[in-house]
Design an enzyme around this catalytic site. Structure first.
Site, short mmCIF file in Angstrom:
data_model
loop_
_atom_site.label_atom_id
_atom_site.label_comp_id
_atom_site.label_asym_id
_atom_site.label_seq_id
_atom_site.Cartn_x
_atom_site.Cartn_y
_atom_site.Cartn_z
N TYR A 237 -7.43 -10.61 49.68
CA TYR A 237 -6.57 -11.07 50.78
C TYR A 237 -5.73 -12.26 50.35
O TYR A 237 -4.53 -12.35 50.65
CB TYR A 237 -7.42 -11.47 51.98
CG TYR A 237 -7.88 -10.31 52.83
CD1 TYR A 237 -6.96 -9.50 53.50
CD2 TYR A 237 -9.23 -10.01 52.97
CE1 TYR A 237 -7.38 -8.43 54.29
CE2 TYR A 237 -9.66 -8.94 53.75
CZ TYR A 237 -8.73 -8.15 54.40
OH TYR A 237 -9.15 -7.10 55.17
N ARG B 138 -19.82 -3.70 63.10
CA ARG B 138 -18.84 -3.76 64.19
C ARG B 138 -19.43 -3.29 65.52
O ARG B 138 -18.72 -2.77 66.37
CB ARG B 138 -17.59 -2.94 63.86
CG ARG B 138 -16.77 -3.49 62.71
CD ARG B 138 -15.42 -2.79 62.60
NE ARG B 138 -14.77 -3.09 61.34
CZ ARG B 138 -14.06 -2.22 60.63
NH1 ARG B 138 -13.92 -0.98 61.07
NH2 ARG B 138 -13.48 -2.58 59.51
N ARG C 108 -14.45 -3.85 69.61
CA ARG C 108 -13.48 -3.17 70.46
C ARG C 108 -13.99 -1.89 71.12
O ARG C 108 -13.33 -1.36 72.01
CB ARG C 108 -12.22 -2.86 69.65
CG ARG C 108 -11.44 -4.12 69.27
CD ARG C 108 -10.33 -3.79 68.30
NE ARG C 108 -10.86 -3.43 66.99
CZ ARG C 108 -10.11 -2.99 65.99
NH1 ARG C 108 -8.81 -2.84 66.16
NH2 ARG C 108 -10.65 -2.69 64.82
N ARG D 13 -12.54 -11.07 75.70
CA ARG D 13 -11.57 -11.47 74.67
C ARG D 13 -10.15 -11.49 75.19
O ARG D 13 -9.23 -11.90 74.46
CB ARG D 13 -11.64 -10.49 73.50
CG ARG D 13 -12.61 -10.79 72.39
CD ARG D 13 -12.16 -11.86 71.42
NE ARG D 13 -10.76 -11.83 71.07
CZ ARG D 13 -10.22 -11.07 70.12
NH1 ARG D 13 -10.96 -10.26 69.41
NH2 ARG D 13 -8.92 -11.14 69.88
N ASP E 223 -15.46 -13.36 61.54
CA ASP E 223 -14.56 -12.61 60.66
C ASP E 223 -14.71 -13.17 59.27
O ASP E 223 -14.99 -14.37 59.09
CB ASP E 223 -13.11 -12.73 61.13
CG ASP E 223 -12.20 -11.77 60.38
OD1 ASP E 223 -12.00 -10.65 60.86
OD2 ASP E 223 -11.70 -12.15 59.30
#
Length: 355
Positions: A162, A38, A42, A51, A87
């Site tokens: 998921y 990561r 963010r 973004r 992702d």
């Protein structure tokens, strides 16, 4: 061909002698290489800026935007490898699964897979399904030069969790119910996901990725016996499918201290270790012939420079006797991490380990 082989096939020669790939191959390095899971995300204000107003999945499908985001931490932190911005659910979206990544929640699947009839949702992935990946990696490798690019995918178990749960879960009751209650359906589900995952990794390697990482983010929810019986075969299938390319294969999961040996057994050249197990102990559990990656606790970065350096020295000291070591966090960079702390960490590891 193993990750120790000389450049051939699709293995990028410009990056072959980089510190990162040397460490993956367990060869002598000029310094311990560093990259962060990561690292593109963010924690960077420049990421938030580009973004703005663009959904996550859409961001992953814009080659020029993917290129910019992937390069941001390389420019800022001078890490030894870039990781492709994407992702783990991208290949599922590409084959038509009705899902979305909802802010503050994560991937949400409209029609969870709960029966054999539901498997029809999972068709094979083709390179044409993810042509934007090929384009983006072409742009990236031209910009990165001698800096390796790491491709990645979600492992079959994590993708299955998921798909069966319909979204993030802390207990995985539906996935485990299928695994225990209908082992044949579970095996068929993971086998299909292994094929999709392998195809996605092949696209990335053939486009120019220098290494690949398989994220089994939720495998730590499993007991070793369940992992061996119900997950290991599918992960092994993925690693075998890309073995002939000769690029290093990394395997990482969270809370997988009891599974480290099995995760290496699946076929990885490098086993990622979270912060819960010291690297010297992890090496004992994994066994010889594998490099290790990790494993500073991501929360240490909030503690100030002196504490970060102290804990980093502990990681480096426990890694001193390893055959190969790639420095990383024990999980991803947390969103509120000070980017300057990451830059200082890279500098510190490089300075302390220069040979």
């Amino acid at each position: 061909m193993s990750a120790n082989a000389s450049p051939s096939g699709h293995q990028p020669t410009a990056t072959y002698n980089s510190a990162f790939l040397k460490a993956c191959r367990r060869e002598p390095v000029p310094h311990t290489p560093v990259w962060f899971m990561r690292q593109a995300g963010r924690s960077l204000p420049e990421y938030l800026k580009v973004r703005e107003g663009i959904g996550m999945l859409e961001s992953c499908m814009r080659p020029e935007l993917v290129t910019e985001i992937t390069l941001q931490p390389v420019r800022r932190h001078h890490v030894d490898a870039a990781i492709y911005f994407s992702d783990i659910v991208v290949p599922l979206k590409a084959i038509g699964i009705d899902l979305d990544i909802k802010p503050g929640v994560g991937p949400v699947v409209e029609k969870p897979i709960r029966s054999r009839a539901d498997l029809a949702q999972l068709r094979d992935l083709t390179p044409e399904d993810v042509s934007y990946v090929t384009e983006a990696i072409g742009l990236l490798t031209a910009e990165l030069g001698e800096t390796p690019l790491i491709g990645f995918a979600g492992a079959p178990f994590t993708l299955a969790s998921y798909l069966v749960e319909g979204g993030p879960s802390r207990t995985y009751e539906n996935a485990k119910a299928m695994m225990y209650g209908d082992p044949e359906l579970w095996a068929d589900l993971l086998d299909r996901l292994a094929g999709i995952t392998a195809a996605f990794l092949k696209v990335q390697i053939e486009a120019g990725a220098s290494a690949v990482q398989l994220f089994d983010s939720w495998a730590g929810a499993l007991a070793p016996s369940d992992y061996r019986r119900s997950v290991l075969p599918a992960s092994t299938k993925v690693f075998r499918a890309v073995e002939s390319y000769g690029v290093p294969r990394i395997h990482f999961g969270v809370g997988t201290g009891e599974l480290l040996g099995l995760m290496g057994e699946a076929g990885a050249d490098v086993v990622g270790v979270d912060w819960r197990v010291p690297l010297d102990e992890a090496a004992r559990r994994v066994g010889p012939g594998k490099a290790l990656q990790g494993n500073l606790d991501p929360t240490v970065l909030f503690a100030g420079t002196e504490a970060v350096e102290t804990k980093t020295r502990e990681v480096l000291d426990t890694a001193a006797g390893l055959e190969g070591h790639v420095f990383n966090l024990g999980h991803g960079v947390m969103p509120s991490t000070d980017p300057d702390a990451l830059t200082r960490l890279v500098e510190y590891v490089h300075e302390r380990t220069t040979r």
